[in-house]
Design a protein around this motif. Structure first.
Motif, mmCIF file in Angstrom:
data_model
loop_
_atom_site.group_PDB
_atom_site.id
_atom_site.type_symbol
_atom_site.label_atom_id
_atom_site.label_comp_id
_atom_site.label_asym_id
_atom_site.label_seq_id
_atom_site.Cartn_x
_atom_site.Cartn_y
_atom_site.Cartn_z
ATOM 1 N N PHE A 65 -13.930 0.977 51.067
ATOM 2 C CA PHE A 65 -12.843 1.895 50.738
ATOM 3 C C PHE A 65 -13.289 2.930 49.709
ATOM 4 O O PHE A 65 -12.897 4.095 49.768
ATOM 5 C CB PHE A 65 -11.670 1.064 50.197
ATOM 6 N N SER A 66 -14.148 2.506 48.771
ATOM 7 C CA SER A 66 -14.571 3.387 47.676
ATOM 8 C C SER A 66 -15.715 4.314 48.055
ATOM 9 O O SER A 66 -16.217 5.053 47.214
ATOM 10 C CB SER A 66 -14.997 2.540 46.475
ATOM 11 N N ALA A 67 -16.137 4.329 49.319
ATOM 12 C CA ALA A 67 -17.300 5.126 49.727
ATOM 13 C C ALA A 67 -17.091 6.613 49.505
ATOM 14 O O ALA A 67 -18.056 7.366 49.324
ATOM 15 C CB ALA A 67 -17.621 4.859 51.193
ATOM 16 N N PHE A 68 -15.843 7.063 49.514
ATOM 17 C CA PHE A 68 -15.562 8.493 49.392
ATOM 18 C C PHE A 68 -15.615 8.982 47.948
ATOM 19 O O PHE A 68 -15.570 10.175 47.688
ATOM 20 C CB PHE A 68 -14.204 8.801 50.017
ATOM 21 N N ASP A 69 -15.676 8.071 47.017
ATOM 22 C CA ASP A 69 -15.801 8.420 45.604
ATOM 23 C C ASP A 69 -17.237 8.151 45.175
ATOM 24 O O ASP A 69 -17.600 7.019 44.839
ATOM 25 C CB ASP A 69 -14.811 7.602 44.768
ATOM 26 N N VAL A 70 -18.064 9.177 45.193
ATOM 27 C CA VAL A 70 -19.485 8.985 44.900
ATOM 28 C C VAL A 70 -19.720 8.618 43.443
ATOM 29 O O VAL A 70 -20.811 8.148 43.087
ATOM 30 C CB VAL A 70 -20.289 10.252 45.258
ATOM 31 N N ASN A 71 -18.715 8.814 42.603
ATOM 32 C CA ASN A 71 -18.848 8.458 41.186
ATOM 33 C C ASN A 71 -18.272 7.088 40.868
ATOM 34 O O ASN A 71 -18.242 6.689 39.705
ATOM 35 C CB ASN A 71 -18.160 9.518 40.314
ATOM 36 N N ALA A 72 -17.784 6.398 41.889
ATOM 37 C CA ALA A 72 -17.208 5.070 41.663
ATOM 38 C C ALA A 72 -18.282 4.108 41.164
ATOM 39 O O ALA A 72 -19.471 4.235 41.502
ATOM 40 C CB ALA A 72 -16.585 4.538 42.946
ATOM 41 N N VAL A 73 -17.863 3.147 40.373
ATOM 42 C CA VAL A 73 -18.793 2.159 39.832
ATOM 43 C C VAL A 73 -19.315 1.278 40.956
ATOM 44 O O VAL A 73 -18.543 0.780 41.789
ATOM 45 C CB VAL A 73 -18.092 1.298 38.756
ATOM 46 N N THR A 74 -20.611 1.102 41.007
ATOM 47 C CA THR A 74 -21.230 0.226 41.997
ATOM 48 C C THR A 74 -21.184 -1.210 41.504
ATOM 49 O O THR A 74 -21.393 -1.477 40.324
ATOM 50 C CB THR A 74 -22.686 0.640 42.249
ATOM 51 N N SER A 75 -20.899 -2.124 42.408
ATOM 52 C CA SER A 75 -20.815 -3.538 42.041
ATOM 53 C C SER A 75 -22.144 -4.030 41.485
ATOM 54 O O SER A 75 -23.217 -3.528 41.869
ATOM 55 C CB SER A 75 -20.426 -4.384 43.258
ATOM 56 N N PRO A 76 -22.100 -5.002 40.579
ATOM 57 C CA PRO A 76 -23.343 -5.522 39.997
ATOM 58 C C PRO A 76 -24.331 -5.995 41.064
ATOM 59 O O PRO A 76 -23.933 -6.574 42.068
ATOM 60 C CB PRO A 76 -22.849 -6.695 39.131
ATOM 61 N N ARG A 77 -25.597 -5.703 40.829
ATOM 62 C CA ARG A 77 -26.710 -6.131 41.671
ATOM 63 C C ARG A 77 -26.692 -5.494 43.063
ATOM 64 O O ARG A 77 -27.368 -5.954 43.973
ATOM 65 C CB ARG A 77 -26.756 -7.652 41.787
ATOM 66 N N CYS A 78 -25.909 -4.424 43.230
ATOM 67 C CA CYS A 78 -25.905 -3.677 44.481
ATOM 68 C C CYS A 78 -26.585 -2.329 44.254
ATOM 69 O O CYS A 78 -26.408 -1.703 43.214
ATOM 70 C CB CYS A 78 -24.476 -3.467 44.985
ATOM 71 N N CYS A 79 -27.364 -1.889 45.225
ATOM 72 C CA CYS A 79 -28.128 -0.648 45.100
ATOM 73 C C CYS A 79 -27.405 0.467 45.858
ATOM 74 O O CYS A 79 -27.235 0.378 47.085
ATOM 75 C CB CYS A 79 -29.529 -0.835 45.662
ATOM 76 N N PRO A 80 -26.948 1.503 45.161
ATOM 77 C CA PRO A 80 -26.212 2.577 45.837
ATOM 78 C C PRO A 80 -27.133 3.495 46.634
ATOM 79 O O PRO A 80 -28.288 3.715 46.282
ATOM 80 C CB PRO A 80 -25.549 3.321 44.674
#
Length: 702
Positions: A65-80
């Motif tokens: 759902f958050s893919a459209f917000d490029v500034n959204a916080v990435t979940s821990p241990r996930c690589c954006p």
């Protein structure tokens, strides 16, 4: 290339598999209708990958759902990863889009970043993606084609040393040092994951740094080690993100390297324990690419479900309704728990469990909320009280408005609130009185008939549910459900509160009648009654465990008669019910994860250091908590052959005589059950033994 006459194998890569969450399509729909409309301009979006998936899962690139917000916080241990969305207005436009031109355009951008040196300063430029979509919003059919662009070498990359696990390459201390060094690198770079990094190691140390420090870090070495945050779970192949990194290295430093070591860093957490030993290590020889004129060939379009190059389609017509979307999203935490922490967790067994909550007070509210957190979809409340002004602050399903005009029935108010919290829950409420020992029902034919109707209703409810929670205020109100559930072989979870103490327990689950070669309590009959209820017994199977009443040597009676207000109400420390309610549900879930379910052998406090019997840990008989000490103990006790609720003599009379037997219990003094079960004789024998031993209460020394 050959070595000693042997053809060296070529390096292959595991491609990404797109994982587009339903929430992504819901947000695309909203933006298409409200923002994009007929505008087909490319949009910047963000995905991520994770390198801790259990073995066997595909190499996933996830969009939520958050893919459209490029500034959204990435979940821990996930690589954006940042990419581009091309959303077309028609299916024909989707089909006619020049896919090769799109991919070549991105490939050229990556190549320019490599040749200019920008990718060394910002390695995230090596990883990007394309997503071509068409949304049929009349039918909620979504067509999509995903691409992860990768530049190709003019000839294969040969493997000098085949992949081995990190455990075979590094010692335990080296692995620990590597993990610590990587965590420090993430903190230094202020990111959730560093996609590419460099490594040097000795027997005593491991040091890491970023790509921009290559020249000073390696200082002319001809054999170096590079690392990739690898989402692949295969033991012989690296994931897709490595491809463009190797092109970058070959272009900038390939002519100075004899060979290249590659560490595919994989970082799992299983049952709370970090594990990187399954990471793979191999050595390769890079082809020359610095002399290549123009951008190398670019590949990366995802194959469809049939294994060919083509788009995919997803039909979300049934789940795009907000209520349906909530239904698919509510289990997200549970899915993440299974994917990342407890791969063997059987969620279906939990979600499909039908739970009956007898009592909709402080315990009932907390149990219901925790059940919903575990994804349980069917919950039924039974209570005969109304919401009072003292309830809302302690009982989380009620509000001030529920107290007005005499108060709403608790069971019905709880149903209303659960449906507001999550419309997907199947919840019912019954304003029902449970007949109790010591509370006569023979004043008139009307009250007798009402009591019989209540008993029949309770029997039907217990029969139609899988787990029965006893969460009532009084001891005697738990007697009838205990008897009925024992007769029907239903799992019972009991929770009771003191001021700063609580007990949460599962009742012994009687074996099915066809399996019973002896009465359910026959095993306990040979145990001296003086030690019944003792926690000295170990390895007690579930069918021999005691119930809530097995530790009593008196029958339940009217516990509220002639008592003051503070004695009639359960006066407890405010946090106690939340703790006990949560433990009651967690106990149920642990039981459901055991292969033998309610027949599982009881875990005790002594088992805390042993291998747990389920993926979630122990399966105790009882949890007795002492909030003043912030301590829990896990006793286990055998069923009592003279128990007033679950003994064979009580169950036999109930099953043969039905309501007539129950009426005798309700309308008689507590001596009726004590005479029936042999407790009266036990008391007499005890008194006789004391007299025989010459015990004088006035002069006894203790």
């Amino acid at each position: 290339m050959e070595r000693a006459g042997v053809d060296l194998p070529a390096l292959q890569f595991a491609p990404f598999a797109s994982a587009l969450d339903a929430g992504f399509w819901h947000e695309l729909t909203r933006r298409k209708l409200n923002d994009y409309r007929l505008d087909e301009s490319p949009r910047n979006i963000k995905a991520y990958y994770y390198n801790g998936d259990p073995s066997g899962l595909p190499t996933r690139l996830t969009l939520e759902f958050s893919a459209f917000d490029v500034n959204a916080v990435t979940s821990p241990r996930c690589c954006p990863i940042f990419g581009t969305l091309y959303n077309t207005n028609t299916l024909q436009s989707f089909k006619s889009t020049d896919k090769k031109a799109l991919l070549d355009q991105v490939g050229n951008e990556i190549w320019k970043a490599i040749t200019s040196g920008r990718a060394i300063e910002d390695p995230s430029l090596l990883s990007t993606f394309l997503l071509l979509t068409y949304a049929d919003l009349k039918k909620y059919h979504f067509y999509y084609w995903f691409a992860f662009p990768a530049l190709c070498f003019p000839e294969p990359i040969v493997i000098v040393q085949p992949p081995v696990s990190l455990a075979d390459k590094f010692s335990t201390s080296q692995i620990q040092t590597l993990q610590e060094a990587y965590d420090e690198l993430c903190q230094k770079e202020e990111t959730t994951a560093v996609p590419y990094f460099l490594a040097k190691y000795t027997e005593d140390s491991v040091s890491l740094t970023t790509l921009r420090n290559w020249n000073e870090f390696f200082k002319g070495q001809t054999k170096v080690t590079v690392c990739v945050y690898d989402p692949c779970t295969l033991t012989q192949y690296p994931g897709w993100p490595l491809r463009n990194l190797l092109v970058l290295i070959a272009y900038n430093w390939g002519s100075f390297l004899d060979s290249l070591e590659v560490l595919c860093f994989r970082d799992r957490t299983l049952q709370g324990v970090r594990d990187t030993r399954h990471s793979i290590f191999f050595e390769i020889k890079l082809p020359q690419i610095a002399s290549v004129t123009g951008c190398p060939k670019c590949v990366g379009w995802e194959k469809n479900q049939k294994g060919g190059l083509g788009p995919r389609i997803v039909n979300l017509s049934e789940c795009m309704d907000p209520k349906r979307l909530a239904d698919s999203s509510v289990d997200l935490n549970l899915k993440l728990m299974r994917w990342r922490l407890v791969p063997t967790l059987d969620l279906d067994r939990v979600v499909t469990t039908r739970c009956l909550l007898l009592g909709a007070g402080t315990l009932g509210c907390n149990v219901a909320r925790t059940l919903m957190s575990w994804g349980v979809r069917q919950i039924t409340f039974v209570d005969n009280a109304n919401v009072s002004y003292s309830n809302p602050v302690r009982q989380s399903l009620y509000e001030f408005e529920d107290c007005l005009d005499g108060g709403k029935p608790k069971a019905l108010a709880a149903v209303e609130k659960l449906r507001k919290i999550f419309p997907g829950v199947k919840v019912e409420g019954y304003n029902l009185t449970i007949p109790m020992p010591g509370h006569p029902v023979n004043f008139s034919e009307v009250t007798m008939q009402q009591a019989q109707n209540d008993v029949e209703q309770l029997e039907k409810l217990i029969c139609s549910h899988d787990v029965i929670f006893l969460l009532m205020d009084t001891r005697e109100s738990r007697w009838l459900p205990t008897v009925i559930a024992a007769s029907q072989r239903k799992l019972v979870i009991n929770a009771a509160l003191g001021f700063d103490t609580f007990v949460v327990m599962r009742h012994g689950l009687k074996k099915p009648k066809q399996e019973c070669g002896e009465p359910a309590s026959a095993a306990a009959a040979s145990v001296p009654s003086s030690v019944m209820g003792s926690s000295l017994f170990c390895n007690i199977p579930g069918h021999k465990l005691g119930c809530y009443f097995c530790n009593d040597v008196v029958a339940p009676g009217d516990s509220t008669r002639d008592r003051t207000l503070d004695q009639q109400c359960t006066v407890s420390r405010p946090g106690l019910a939340m703790i006990a309610g949560a433990l009651a549900v967690e106990l149920m879930v642990s039981i459901l994860q055991h292969a033998e379910g309610g027949y599982a052998v009881a875990s005790s406090s002594d088992d805390r250091l042993n291998e747990p019997p389920t993926s979630l840990g122990l399966v105790p008989h009882q949890i007795r908590g002492f909030l003043s000490r912030f301590d829990n103990v896990l006793p286990a006790s055998l069923a009592f052959d003279k128990c007033t609720a679950c003994s064979s003599v009580v169950l036999d009379h109930f099953e043969k005589e039905g309501f007539q037997f129950l009426a005798n219990v309700f309308n008689s003094s507590h001596s009726f059950l004590e005479d029936l079960t042999g407790l009266t004789l036990l008391h007499q024998e005890t008194q006789a033994a004391e007299l025989c031993c010459g015990v004088d209460d006035d002069n006894a020394v203790f």
